[in-house]
Motif scaffolding. Structure first.
Motif, short mmCIF file in Angstrom:
data_model
loop_
_atom_site.label_atom_id
_atom_site.label_comp_id
_atom_site.label_asym_id
_atom_site.label_seq_id
_atom_site.Cartn_x
_atom_site.Cartn_y
_atom_site.Cartn_z
N TYR A 39 41.46 44.81 23.69
CA TYR A 39 41.96 43.72 24.53
C TYR A 39 41.60 43.97 25.99
CZ TYR A 39 44.83 41.28 21.01
OH TYR A 39 45.26 40.54 19.94
N LEU A 40 41.83 45.20 26.45
CA LEU A 40 41.57 45.52 27.85
C LEU A 40 40.07 45.54 28.15
CD1 LEU A 40 44.27 48.26 28.54
CD2 LEU A 40 44.35 45.82 29.04
N LEU A 41 39.27 45.91 27.16
CA LEU A 41 37.82 45.88 27.34
C LEU A 41 37.34 44.44 27.54
CD1 LEU A 41 35.15 47.46 27.32
CD2 LEU A 41 35.06 47.09 24.84
N VAL A 42 37.85 43.54 26.72
CA VAL A 42 37.48 42.12 26.84
C VAL A 42 37.96 41.53 28.16
CG1 VAL A 42 37.89 39.84 25.84
CG2 VAL A 42 37.37 41.77 24.35
N LEU A 43 39.09 42.05 28.67
CA LEU A 43 39.68 41.50 29.89
C LEU A 43 39.13 42.13 31.17
CD1 LEU A 43 43.43 41.24 28.79
CD2 LEU A 43 41.87 39.34 29.24
N GLN A 44 38.10 42.95 31.07
CA GLN A 44 37.54 43.59 32.26
C GLN A 44 37.09 42.60 33.34
OE1 GLN A 44 37.49 46.94 33.24
NE2 GLN A 44 38.95 46.94 31.53
N PRO A 45 36.51 41.45 32.98
CA PRO A 45 36.18 40.47 34.03
C PRO A 45 37.41 40.02 34.82
CG PRO A 45 35.00 39.95 32.02
CD PRO A 45 35.97 41.04 31.66
N LEU A 46 38.56 39.89 34.12
CA LEU A 46 39.80 39.53 34.81
C LEU A 46 40.21 40.61 35.79
CD1 LEU A 46 42.26 37.64 35.14
CD2 LEU A 46 43.34 38.90 33.25
N ARG A 47 39.95 41.86 35.44
CA ARG A 47 40.29 42.97 36.33
C ARG A 47 39.54 42.86 37.65
NH1 ARG A 47 39.55 49.44 34.89
NH2 ARG A 47 40.38 50.25 36.85
N VAL A 48 38.30 42.38 37.58
CA VAL A 48 37.50 42.22 38.80
C VAL A 48 37.98 41.03 39.62
CG1 VAL A 48 35.18 41.77 39.67
CG2 VAL A 48 35.49 43.27 37.68
N VAL A 49 38.32 39.95 38.94
CA VAL A 49 38.69 38.71 39.62
C VAL A 49 40.15 38.73 40.08
CG1 VAL A 49 38.93 36.21 39.36
CG2 VAL A 49 36.99 37.39 38.33
N ASP A 50 41.04 39.23 39.23
CA ASP A 50 42.48 39.18 39.51
C ASP A 50 43.14 40.45 38.95
OD1 ASP A 50 45.10 38.57 39.99
OD2 ASP A 50 45.12 36.68 38.89
N ALA A 51 43.02 41.54 39.69
CA ALA A 51 43.53 42.84 39.23
C ALA A 51 45.03 42.83 38.94
CB ALA A 51 43.18 43.93 40.24
N PRO A 52 45.88 42.22 39.78
CA PRO A 52 47.32 42.23 39.48
C PRO A 52 47.65 41.61 38.12
CG PRO A 52 46.97 41.60 41.76
CD PRO A 52 45.62 41.64 41.12
#
Length: 371
Positions: A39-52
């Protein structure tokens, strides 16, 4: 003949129950931990765009994973009774939590008793021995941002530097609130003799139920995360529990004392296999506003030693009477039973197994496409 038959049946039931529990937990780990990572691997783009938002989602899943571990003990009848201060109103405040360390079961106990403390579990940071890095939960803790510390004189100075760097890098960027550590630096049974020998040599308190704490990590945490110092004291008047503050910094030290019936610690093997009869673990809380905590090395050492002298008295009283002593001026100390919601635990487990099946199907299809 009858007593032997009864004993054989009981032993057979214990073995079968242990085997079934181990099988379930093995499968539980195999579906839940890879799912968390994927799940966290797939969400890596979100980490770049919206880390919180990314770390919010990670924290929710982290709490669910810890709830799974708590459910293993809960289903075996291993529960927690809490004593002392109510720490739930402090769940949104920043706090350093110091805990006595008797066995591997201490971590499982914390995973259980902190589940009903608001957002604490998903926003907490653990300091634990580096050997935990190589357990099934190690990869989860690495992703979450926990710190694994090596014990021993050869590593001490470097580890404290690494700890400060780790706090600077991850504590605020991932919106952590509580940081949990075991200042004794090891299990009671392993450190007691060394601690008592050191106490005799230095004319320090002779402790039996706890050991003398080590200062290093505690001092680094206070100096790195504490508010601005004033005359050797962490400078804040302390806010009421739950009240937000503009300046970031630790607001509380929460002193947790874990006590097991008959001084028999619960270990991770018991938690997994469930061969011990239903057991109630007792946890005592005492809170200190950060303004009452010194940061100068000598004063902090004395303060920390005093906390563990108090733990010694608490545990001695508990092992003698089965209850923690009340504060001065009170006749008895009220206790409260910590509970978990069975429906919520079922939902968490269902989501874990459903996620495992989903990711298995996805990865199988991907494999078929390429091979």
């Amino acid at each position: 003949m009858a007593p032997h038959l009864h004993t054989a049946r009981k032993l057979f039931w214990i073995l079968m129950n242990s085997l079934l529990r181990f099988t379930f937990m093995f499968v539980n780990n195999c579906v839940a931990i890879p799912s968390y990572c994927l799940y966290l691997l797939v969400l890596q783009p979100l980490r770049v765009v919206d880390a919180p938002t990314f770390w919010y989602i990670e924290g929710v899943m982290f709490r669910w994973l810890l709830a799974m571990v708590a459910s293993w003990g809960w289903c075996a009848g291993y529960t927690v009774t809490e004593w002392g201060d109510d720490v739930r109103p402090m769940s949104e405040d920043e706090a350093m939590v110091i805990v006595n360390h008797q066995s591997t079961g201490d971590v499982c106990t914390l995973m259980m008793c902190l589940q009903d403390k608001g957002t604490v579990v998903r926003k907490m940071m653990w300091l634990m021995d580096h050997v935990f890095k190589y357990t099934n939960f190690g990869v989860v803790s690495l992703i979450h941002g926990d710190f694994f510390i090596r014990q021993g004189k050869a590593h001490r100075e470097k580890q404290l530097v690494y700890l400060k760097d780790h706090l600077d890098k991850y504590y605020y960027s991932r919106d952590r609130k509580w940081i949990v550590l075991f200042p004794e630096g090891g299990f009671l049974r392993k450190r007691r003799e060394t601690s008592q020998s050191f106490a005799k040599k230095k004319d320090l308190p002779y402790l039996t139920h706890v050991t003398l704490p080590r200062l290093g990590a505690t001092e680094i945490i206070l100096k790195t995360l504490g508010p601005q110092q004033e005359n050797g004291i962490l400078g804040t008047e302390g806010n009421p529990p739950g009240q937000s503050i503009k300046a970031k910094g630790l607001q509380w030290v929460i002193d947790m004392t874990i006590a097991y019936p008959n001084a028999r610690p619960m270990d991770i093997q018991t938690w997994i296999f469930g061969y011990r009869d239903p057991t109630v673990t007792h946890v005592h809380y005492r809170t200190y506003p950060i303004k009452d905590v010194p940061v100068e090395s000598e004063a902090l050492t004395d303060w920390l030693y005093q906390r563990f002298v108090e733990k010694e008295k608490l545990l001695a009283h508990f092992y003698k009477t089965g209850a923690f002593p009340p504060p001065d001026g009170q006749k008895e100390l009220a206790s409260r039973n910590m509970t978990l919601d069975n429906v919520w635990l079922l939902i968490v487990q269902t989501f874990a197994f459903a996620s495992g099946y989903m990711w298995y199907s996805v990865l199988t299809h991907i494999y078929c496409w390429f091979f």
